[in-house]
Design a protein around this motif. Structure first.
Motif, short mmCIF file in Angstrom:
data_model
loop_
_atom_site.label_atom_id
_atom_site.label_comp_id
_atom_site.label_asym_id
_atom_site.label_seq_id
_atom_site.Cartn_x
_atom_site.Cartn_y
_atom_site.Cartn_z
N ARG A 64 0.84 -1.21 0.00
CA ARG A 64 0.00 0.00 0.00
C ARG A 64 0.87 1.26 0.00
N TYR A 65 1.92 1.22 0.83
CA TYR A 65 2.79 2.40 0.94
C TYR A 65 3.55 2.63 -0.37
N TYR A 66 3.95 1.54 -1.02
CA TYR A 66 4.69 1.65 -2.27
C TYR A 66 3.85 2.35 -3.35
N GLU A 67 2.57 1.96 -3.47
CA GLU A 67 1.70 2.57 -4.48
C GLU A 67 1.52 4.06 -4.23
N ARG A 68 1.33 4.44 -2.95
CA ARG A 68 1.17 5.86 -2.62
C ARG A 68 2.48 6.62 -2.89
N ALA A 69 3.61 6.01 -2.52
CA ALA A 69 4.89 6.66 -2.72
C ALA A 69 5.18 6.87 -4.21
N ARG A 70 4.88 5.86 -5.02
CA ARG A 70 5.08 5.99 -6.47
C ARG A 70 4.23 7.12 -7.04
N SER A 71 3.00 7.22 -6.57
CA SER A 71 2.12 8.28 -7.07
C SER A 71 2.64 9.66 -6.70
N ILE A 72 3.26 9.76 -5.51
CA ILE A 72 3.85 11.04 -5.09
C ILE A 72 4.98 11.45 -6.01
N PHE A 73 5.88 10.51 -6.33
CA PHE A 73 7.01 10.83 -7.20
C PHE A 73 6.56 11.11 -8.63
N GLU A 74 5.52 10.43 -9.09
CA GLU A 74 4.99 10.72 -10.42
C GLU A 74 4.40 12.13 -10.46
N ALA A 75 3.72 12.51 -9.35
CA ALA A 75 3.16 13.86 -9.29
C ALA A 75 4.26 14.91 -9.28
N LEU A 76 5.37 14.63 -8.58
CA LEU A 76 6.50 15.55 -8.57
C LEU A 76 7.10 15.71 -9.96
N ASP A 77 7.22 14.60 -10.68
CA ASP A 77 7.75 14.65 -12.04
C ASP A 77 6.84 15.48 -12.94
N GLU A 78 5.51 15.32 -12.77
CA GLU A 78 4.56 16.09 -13.57
C GLU A 78 4.65 17.57 -13.23
N ALA A 79 4.85 17.88 -11.94
CA ALA A 79 4.99 19.29 -11.53
C ALA A 79 6.23 19.91 -12.15
N ASP A 80 7.34 19.18 -12.16
CA ASP A 80 8.56 19.69 -12.78
C ASP A 80 8.36 19.91 -14.28
N ALA A 81 7.70 18.95 -14.93
CA ALA A 81 7.50 19.04 -16.37
C ALA A 81 6.58 20.19 -16.74
N SER A 82 5.65 20.53 -15.85
CA SER A 82 4.67 21.57 -16.16
C SER A 82 5.29 22.95 -16.25
N VAL A 83 6.43 23.15 -15.58
CA VAL A 83 7.07 24.47 -15.60
C VAL A 83 8.39 24.46 -16.34
N ALA A 84 8.78 23.33 -16.89
CA ALA A 84 10.05 23.24 -17.61
C ALA A 84 9.94 24.01 -18.93
N ASP A 85 11.02 24.70 -19.30
CA ASP A 85 11.07 25.43 -20.56
C ASP A 85 11.40 24.46 -21.67
N ARG A 86 10.37 24.10 -22.42
CA ARG A 86 10.57 23.13 -23.49
C ARG A 86 10.44 23.79 -24.87
N GLY A 87 10.57 25.12 -24.89
CA GLY A 87 10.50 25.81 -26.16
C GLY A 87 9.10 25.90 -26.72
N GLU A 88 8.07 25.67 -25.91
CA GLU A 88 6.71 25.72 -26.38
C GLU A 88 6.19 27.15 -26.36
N GLU A 89 5.02 27.36 -26.94
CA GLU A 89 4.40 28.67 -26.97
C GLU A 89 4.10 29.16 -25.56
N PRO A 90 4.54 30.37 -25.17
CA PRO A 90 4.28 30.87 -23.82
C PRO A 90 2.79 31.13 -23.62
N VAL A 91 2.30 30.76 -22.44
CA VAL A 91 0.90 30.97 -22.10
C VAL A 91 0.82 31.56 -20.70
N GLY A 92 -0.32 32.15 -20.37
CA GLY A 92 -0.54 32.68 -19.03
C GLY A 92 -0.31 34.18 -18.98
N VAL A 93 -0.13 34.67 -17.77
CA VAL A 93 0.01 36.11 -17.52
C VAL A 93 1.47 36.44 -17.24
#
Length: 218
Positions: A64-93
């Motif tokens: 049970r702990y392993y599944e929750r821990a994996r989901s935490i690290f996947e969420a962290l990776d997604e958070a990093d990717a969401s703000v990474a400069d990948r040369g895409e079109e700038p959006v937001g304010v």
């Protein structure tokens, strides 16, 4: 104990099916990985791994702990990717703070073409000559004229150079003694520009010589 690091060691151990294999993947000593996983079990108050001489397996609580821990690290990776400069079109304010005349004369003429190139971007521009705290203002970018104030939390880059000119009308100068030295400005009615709450002295320079004058006037 760094709990996040301990969780990482735990997940790595499960994925590698052993402490030694996890340590090799992470470039750490086996004892370091083992110590952190042991500390994690102590912290959560449950046995997470069944240990044998050849491999480890998950306990029921560990699964049970392993599944929750994996989901935490996947969420962290997604958070990093969401703000990474990948040369895409700038959006937001994009929040900018610009001096009034600089913004009006230099920046404003380019806003139309700039927004046409980046239609998903919204500009929030504050035209102000006040030397406000950039961190409190939550600006993404500020342009200021003059020497930047040292601040370890801000990244400052020089964009260019400018000059201020001292001028006077012929009508004002008529009937007054000719100016032979800048110090004579202290005897004249000068128009001072107030940056924020404080009127600044005039700084004059010629070559290596400089002069600072606290001029006065109506």
């Amino acid at each position: 104990m760094d709990k996040l690091l301990a969780m990482k060691m735990f997940v790595a151990t499960v994925d590698a099916q052993g402490f030694s294999a996890a340590a090799r993947r992470l470039g750490l000593a086996t004892s370091s990985v083992t110590r952190l996983v042991d500390a994690l079990e102590t912290a959560v108050g449950a046995s997470l791994l069944n240990r044998s001489t050849r491999q480890v397996s998950l306990t029921e609580a560990g699964a049970r702990y392993y599944e929750r821990a994996r989901s935490i690290f996947e969420a962290l990776d997604e958070a990093d990717a969401s703000v990474a400069d990948r040369g895409e079109e700038p959006v937001g304010v994009l929040r900018l703070c610009l001096p009034v005349e600089f913004g009006r004369r230099v920046i404003a003429p380019h806003l139309g073409p700039f927004l046409a190139r980046h239609p998903a971007l919204e500009l929030d521009i504050d035209l102000s000559d006040r030397l406000d705290d950039l961190l409190d203002g939550r600006y993404d970018l500020s342009i200021r004229l003059g020497d930047p104030s040292p601040n370890d939390e801000l990244v400052c880059r020089q964009l260019g150079r400018f000059e201020r000119w001292l001028v006077a009308s012929p009508a004002y100068l008529a009937g007054r003694d000719p100016l032979h030295h800048p110090r004579q400005l202290l005897e004249h009615a000068c128009l001072r520009f107030r940056y924020g709450q404080k009127a600044r002295p005039w700084r004059l320079a010629r070559g290596q010589d400089s002069l600072e004058l606290n001029v006065t006037g109506p």
